[in-house]
Design a protein around this motif. Structure first.
Motif, mmCIF file in Angstrom:
data_model
loop_
_atom_site.group_PDB
_atom_site.id
_atom_site.type_symbol
_atom_site.label_atom_id
_atom_site.label_comp_id
_atom_site.label_asym_id
_atom_site.label_seq_id
_atom_site.Cartn_x
_atom_site.Cartn_y
_atom_site.Cartn_z
ATOM 1 N N GLN A 198 0.828 -1.206 0.000
ATOM 2 C CA GLN A 198 0.000 0.000 0.000
ATOM 3 C C GLN A 198 0.861 1.254 0.000
ATOM 4 O O GLN A 198 0.461 2.295 -0.535
ATOM 5 N N GLY A 199 2.058 1.182 0.582
ATOM 6 C CA GLY A 199 2.968 2.320 0.501
ATOM 7 C C GLY A 199 3.354 2.633 -0.925
ATOM 8 O O GLY A 199 3.488 3.803 -1.312
ATOM 9 N N ILE A 200 3.513 1.610 -1.769
ATOM 10 C CA ILE A 200 3.836 1.827 -3.184
ATOM 11 C C ILE A 200 2.667 2.491 -3.898
ATOM 12 O O ILE A 200 2.856 3.427 -4.690
ATOM 13 N N ILE A 201 1.448 2.028 -3.632
ATOM 14 C CA ILE A 201 0.274 2.645 -4.265
ATOM 15 C C ILE A 201 0.161 4.111 -3.869
ATOM 16 O O ILE A 201 -0.087 4.992 -4.713
ATOM 17 N N GLN A 202 0.340 4.406 -2.607
ATOM 18 C CA GLN A 202 0.256 5.801 -2.165
ATOM 19 C C GLN A 202 1.434 6.626 -2.679
ATOM 20 O O GLN A 202 1.315 7.842 -2.845
ATOM 21 N N SER A 203 2.549 5.995 -2.969
ATOM 22 C CA SER A 203 3.658 6.699 -3.616
ATOM 23 C C SER A 203 3.286 7.080 -5.047
ATOM 24 O O SER A 203 3.657 8.164 -5.525
ATOM 25 N N PHE B 178 -6.040 18.738 -17.250
ATOM 26 C CA PHE B 178 -5.951 17.515 -16.440
ATOM 27 C C PHE B 178 -6.506 16.329 -17.232
ATOM 28 O O PHE B 178 -7.464 15.676 -16.799
ATOM 29 N N PRO B 179 -5.927 16.045 -18.389
ATOM 30 C CA PRO B 179 -6.527 15.011 -19.256
ATOM 31 C C PRO B 179 -6.459 13.614 -18.693
ATOM 32 O O PRO B 179 -7.413 12.843 -18.835
ATOM 33 N N THR B 180 -5.351 13.259 -18.061
ATOM 34 C CA THR B 180 -5.182 11.899 -17.541
ATOM 35 C C THR B 180 -5.188 11.846 -16.015
ATOM 36 O O THR B 180 -5.069 10.757 -15.446
ATOM 37 N N TYR B 181 -5.324 12.979 -15.378
ATOM 38 C CA TYR B 181 -5.148 13.029 -13.929
ATOM 39 C C TYR B 181 -6.209 12.209 -13.198
ATOM 40 O O TYR B 181 -5.892 11.302 -12.421
ATOM 41 N N PHE B 182 -7.465 12.513 -13.440
ATOM 42 C CA PHE B 182 -8.521 11.882 -12.648
ATOM 43 C C PHE B 182 -8.714 10.419 -13.014
ATOM 44 O O PHE B 182 -9.018 9.598 -12.130
ATOM 45 N N GLY B 183 -8.523 10.057 -14.278
ATOM 46 C CA GLY B 183 -8.628 8.644 -14.638
ATOM 47 C C GLY B 183 -7.561 7.807 -13.954
ATOM 48 O O GLY B 183 -7.846 6.747 -13.383
ATOM 49 N N THR B 184 -6.320 8.297 -14.005
ATOM 50 C CA THR B 184 -5.230 7.559 -13.367
ATOM 51 C C THR B 184 -5.382 7.550 -11.854
ATOM 52 O O THR B 184 -5.178 6.513 -11.200
ATOM 53 N N ARG B 185 -5.744 8.681 -11.302
ATOM 54 C CA ARG B 185 -5.875 8.752 -9.849
ATOM 55 C C ARG B 185 -7.028 7.881 -9.349
ATOM 56 O O ARG B 185 -6.924 7.271 -8.269
ATOM 57 N N TYR B 186 -8.085 7.787 -10.113
ATOM 58 C CA TYR B 186 -9.209 6.963 -9.671
ATOM 59 C C TYR B 186 -8.826 5.487 -9.630
ATOM 60 O O TYR B 186 -9.261 4.749 -8.732
ATOM 61 N N VAL B 187 -8.002 5.058 -10.597
ATOM 62 C CA VAL B 187 -7.530 3.673 -10.572
ATOM 63 C C VAL B 187 -6.699 3.421 -9.317
ATOM 64 O O VAL B 187 -6.856 2.395 -8.631
ATOM 65 N N TYR B 188 -5.802 4.359 -9.007
ATOM 66 C CA TYR B 188 -4.995 4.212 -7.791
ATOM 67 C C TYR B 188 -5.868 4.247 -6.540
ATOM 68 O O TYR B 188 -5.619 3.501 -5.575
ATOM 69 N N ASN B 189 -6.895 5.092 -6.546
ATOM 70 C CA ASN B 189 -7.793 5.161 -5.391
ATOM 71 C C ASN B 189 -8.553 3.859 -5.182
ATOM 72 O O ASN B 189 -8.745 3.412 -4.043
ATOM 73 N N ILE B 190 -8.997 3.237 -6.284
ATOM 74 C CA ILE B 190 -9.695 1.955 -6.175
ATOM 75 C C ILE B 190 -8.776 0.902 -5.577
ATOM 76 O O ILE B 190 -9.150 0.146 -4.664
ATOM 77 N N ALA B 191 -7.544 0.839 -6.100
ATOM 78 C CA ALA B 191 -6.592 -0.134 -5.550
ATOM 79 C C ALA B 191 -6.308 0.142 -4.078
ATOM 80 O O ALA B 191 -6.197 -0.784 -3.262
ATOM 81 N N ASP B 192 -6.230 1.425 -3.722
ATOM 82 C CA ASP B 192 -5.937 1.792 -2.340
ATOM 83 C C ASP B 192 -7.077 1.413 -1.409
ATOM 84 O O ASP B 192 -6.850 0.871 -0.316
ATOM 85 N N VAL B 193 -8.311 1.652 -1.819
ATOM 86 C CA VAL B 193 -9.434 1.343 -0.938
ATOM 87 C C VAL B 193 -9.632 -0.165 -0.822
ATOM 88 O O VAL B 193 -10.001 -0.677 0.260
ATOM 89 N N VAL B 194 -9.368 -0.918 -1.896
ATOM 90 C CA VAL B 194 -9.472 -2.377 -1.815
ATOM 91 C C VAL B 194 -8.430 -2.922 -0.834
ATOM 92 O O VAL B 194 -8.731 -3.763 0.028
ATOM 93 N N MET B 195 -7.215 -2.429 -0.938
ATOM 94 C CA MET B 195 -6.175 -2.884 -0.027
ATOM 95 C C MET B 195 -6.462 -2.449 1.408
ATOM 96 O O MET B 195 -6.182 -3.184 2.363
ATOM 97 N N SER B 196 -7.028 -1.259 1.571
ATOM 98 C CA SER B 196 -7.317 -0.768 2.920
ATOM 99 C C SER B 196 -8.356 -1.630 3.614
ATOM 100 O O SER B 196 -8.184 -2.023 4.777
ATOM 101 N N PHE B 197 -9.447 -1.963 2.909
ATOM 102 C CA PHE B 197 -10.487 -2.773 3.542
ATOM 103 C C PHE B 197 -10.056 -4.231 3.670
ATOM 104 O O PHE B 197 -10.448 -4.905 4.636
ATOM 105 N N THR B 198 -9.284 -4.719 2.718
ATOM 106 C CA THR B 198 -8.749 -6.073 2.865
ATOM 107 C C THR B 198 -7.847 -6.162 4.085
ATOM 108 O O THR B 198 -7.905 -7.118 4.874
ATOM 109 N N ALA B 199 -6.990 -5.150 4.239
ATOM 110 C CA ALA B 199 -6.102 -5.126 5.400
ATOM 111 C C ALA B 199 -6.889 -5.001 6.696
ATOM 112 O O ALA B 199 -6.545 -5.625 7.703
#
Length: 534
Positions: free
Chosen positions: A53-58, A260-281
C-alpha cells in the motif's frame, strides 16, 4: 543459526523472550501451535501490506506532485501574489469562484472579488489562441516536455507536440483553486505514506511483546485509513473532477483547455486499488488480531493469577495505552499539517498572530512525548503526582487547541480542508478519552494493580515459563505422562488377569478367594516408620 538471530533480536528489544524471537524468524513450521502460526501470519501480513500500500500511495503522491507542479508554474508565471487565495461557493452548474486577499469572513471590508461564475458568458473566453482539441493534444502528456513563460496578455505554454497556447490572466487566477486542492492532496499522500510505516512499527511491536494495546492501536489505525480511502473514492475524487471541468476545461470558460486530461482517470484507478487494499487489510487484521487477542488475554496474569477486580482495572490500563499510542501519531500529524498551512500558503501572509501559534506548536511538540510517559508510568506505578501532571498537560492541550478556534485563519483552514479538520477532531477525541480513562484508573489506585504488574515483570525478567503448569493440552489429548499414576497395573498372567476382572483370586486347590483391596502405591522415597506395638 536461528539461535544466533534470536539472540540478536532479543538484544535489540524487538522481542522480549527467546521463544518469541524464534516465532518471528521461522515460517509456519508444521509443529508450531495455532497461536504461533497466527503470530507469524500477522507479522508477514503487516510487512507485505505496508510496502504494497505504501507503493500505491507513492504513485498517488507522484501524480499529485506532477500536476501540482504544472499548475503552480502557470500561476507563478502569471505573477499572482501569494497572498491571493480562492473561495468556491455553490453547487454543480451554479459555482461562484472568488479571489480574496484576506479571509472572507469577519472583515470590515469584503476582501474578495468574483473571477468566475458557471453558466455566465465570460468576456475574454476567446483569449486562448487555439481551439479546444489542439489544447488537449498539447497538454495530454506532460512527460513529452513543455515550457511555460510569461506573455504580454497571459501565460504562454509551449510544447513540442503542437502549436503554443496562451492562457489569459483570468484563467491563471482560476487555476489558483486547483493549485490549492492539489497541494492539499500532496500533503495527504505524504501523511499516509508515513502512516503505513508507523502502523507497521506498532504491529511488529505488538507481536514481539505480546501487547494488547499495540494490537488495538494498529487495528484502529487501519480503520482510519480505510474510512478516509472510502471517502475519497465515493465522493471526493468525483466531486473534484466535476468542479475542475466546470472551472477549467468546459467550453466557454476563460481557460477552455483540458489541463488535467489523464489526472482523474489515473488517480481513480490508484484510489480503487488503495481502498481495496485498505479494507482487505482491515478485515484480515481484525481476524488475525481477534485470534491473537484471545491468546494474549488468556496469558494476562497467568503467572500470578490476578483476581477479577485487578483484571478489570488492568483493562482500563490497556485502554489508556492504546489511546495514547494512537494519539501520538494523530496529534503530531494535526500539528504538522497546521504548520505546513501556516508557512506555505496564503495564510502565512494573512496571519497576524503567528508567534502565538508558533508557541503553541512548539509547546505541543515538546510536551507530547513526556505527556505520554506521564500517563503510562502514572497508571502503571499508581503515582498520583504523575497522573495529576498527565491530566494537567492534557487539559493544556485541549484548552490551547480549543482557543485556536478563536483565530479566524485557523477556523478558515479547518473548514476549507476536511483532512485537517478530521485529524484535529480525532486528536480532541483521543485526548479527552485518555484523560477520562486515566481518571478512572486513578480512582482505582491501591487495589492491587501495581503489585501484580510488578510480580508479572519480575517473573518475566527471570524467564519463568508458565507453560510448565499447563496440563489441559495433555489431558485433552489422552497422552500418558512420565509420572507415576494410580491406575491398576495389568497382571502378566492370564489367570490372574481374568480373576482380577471378576474380583476373585484362584487358590492352588481350585477354590476361590476375594481379591485383596489395593491401596495407594508405596512411598519408597520416604523413611520407613515402624508401627507402634499395642
Amino acid at each position: 543459526m536461528f539461535s544466533k538471530l534470536a539472540m540478536i533480536l532479543k538484544s535489540t528489544a524487538i522481542c522480549r523472550h527467546y521463544s518469541q524471537c524464534v516465532i518471528s524468524l521461522v515460517v509456519l513450521h508444521p509443529s508450531y501451535k495455532f497461536s504461533d502460526r497466527v503470530t507469524v501470519a500477522f507479522f508477514l501480513f503487516s510487512m507485505v501490506h505496508c510496502f504494497a500500500q505504501g507503493i500505491i500511495q507513492s504513485f498517488l503522491y507522484s501524480i499529485d506532485t506532477e500536476f501540482e507542479g504544472v499548475v503552480t508554474e502557470i500561476v507563478h508565471a502569471a505573477h499572482i501574489p501569494l497572498i491571493n487565495m480562492t473561495y468556491l461557493e455553490g453547487s454543480s452548474n451554479h459555482l461562484t469562484l472568488r479571489m480574496c486577499d484576506n479571509i472572507p469572513h469577519g472583515q470590515s471590508h469584503y476582501p474578495c472579488m468574483v473571477i468566475f461564475q458557471s453558466g455566465v458568458n465570460v468576456i475574454n473566453a476567446s483569449a486562448v489562441e487555439s481551439d479546444t482539441q489542439k489544447s488537449i493534444s498539447i497538454l495530454a502528456d506532460y512527460s513529452q516536455g513543455f515550457e511555460i513563460s510569461t506573455a504580454d496578455d497571459g501565460v504562454l505554454v509551449k510544447s513540442s507536440a503542437a502549436e503554443p497556447v496562451i492562457l489569459n490572466q483570468q484563467c491563471a487566477q482560476i487555476l489558483v483553486y486547483p493549485q490549492q486542492v492539489l497541494q492539499n492532496s500532496v500533503r495527504e499522500d505524504m501523511t499516509f505514506i508515513f502512516f503505513q510505516f508507523w502502523v507497521l512499527g506498532v504491529s511488529v511491536f505488538a507481536v514481539g511483546r505480546g501487547s494488547i494495546p499495540h494490537m488495538i492501536t494498529a487495528l484502529g489505525s487501519r480503520f482510519l485509513i480505510a474510512a478516509w480511502s472510502a471517502y475519497i473514492v465515493i465522493y471526493r475524487t468525483k466531486s473534484q473532477q466535476r468542479i475542475f471541468r466546470e472551472l477549467v476545461s468546459a467550453p466557454g470558460t476563460p481557460c477552455g483547455v483540458e489541463l488535467f486530461p489523464t489526472y482523474f482517470g489515473t488517480r481513480y484507478v490508484y484510489n480503487i486499488a488503495d481502498v481495496v487494499m485498505s479494507f482487505t487489510a482491515l478485515l484480515l487484521s481484525a481476524l488475525l488480531s481477534w485470534n491473537l487477542l484471545k491468546v494474549y488475554s488468556a496469558q494476562s496474569f497467568k503467572r500470578v493469577g490476578a483476581p477479577e477486580h485487578v483484571l478489570r482495572i488492568y483493562k482500563y490500563f490497556m485502554a489508556v495505552q492504546a489511546v495514547l499510542q494512537l494519539e501520538v501519531f494523530v496529534l503530531v500529524v494535526a500539528t504538522s499539517l497546521w504548520v505546513d498551512v501556516l508557512t506555505r500558503t496564503a495564510i502565512s501572509k494573512i496571519s497576524t498572530h503567528t508567534p502565538i501559534y508558533d508557541a503553541l506548536i512548539i509547546a505541543t511538540t515538546v510536551l507530547v512525548i513526556p505527556w505520554i510517559a506521564l500517563g503510562w508510568y502514572g497508571v502503571r506505578r499508581e503515582q498520583k503526582r504523575l497522573i495529576i501532571s498527565f491530566l494537567g498537560v492534557g487539559f493544556f492541550f485541549i484548552s490551547g487547541w480549543a482557543i485556536m478556534f478563536y483565530s479566524i485563519v485557523y477556523r478558515w483552514s479547518f473548514v476549507q480542508w476536511p483532512y485537517l479538520g478530521c485529524f484535529t477532531v480525532a486528536s480532541f477525541i483521543l485526548i479527552i478519552s485518555s484523560m477520562i480513562l486515566g481518571t478512572i484508573c486513578w480512582r482505582n489506585f491501591d487495589q492491587g494493580l501495581a503489585q501484580y504488574l510488578n510480580a508479572e515483570d519480575a517473573l518475566a525478567d527471570s524467564n519463568f515459563a508458565p507453560e510448565v503448569f499447563q496440563h489441559s493440552d495433555v489431558e485433552k489429548s489422552g497422552e500418558k505422562s512420565d509420572y507415576y499414576t494410580y491406575d491398576e497395573p495389568d497382571f502378566p498372567m492370564p489367570t490372574f488377569h481374568s480373576a482380577m476382572q471378576s474380583g476373585e483370586i484362584m487358590r492352588s486347590d481350585g477354590s476361590r478367594m476375594p481379591a485383596p483391596v489395593r491401596g495407594p502405591p508405596p512411598s519408597y522415597d520416604r523413611p520407613y516408620n515402624a508401627p507402634t506395638p499395642f
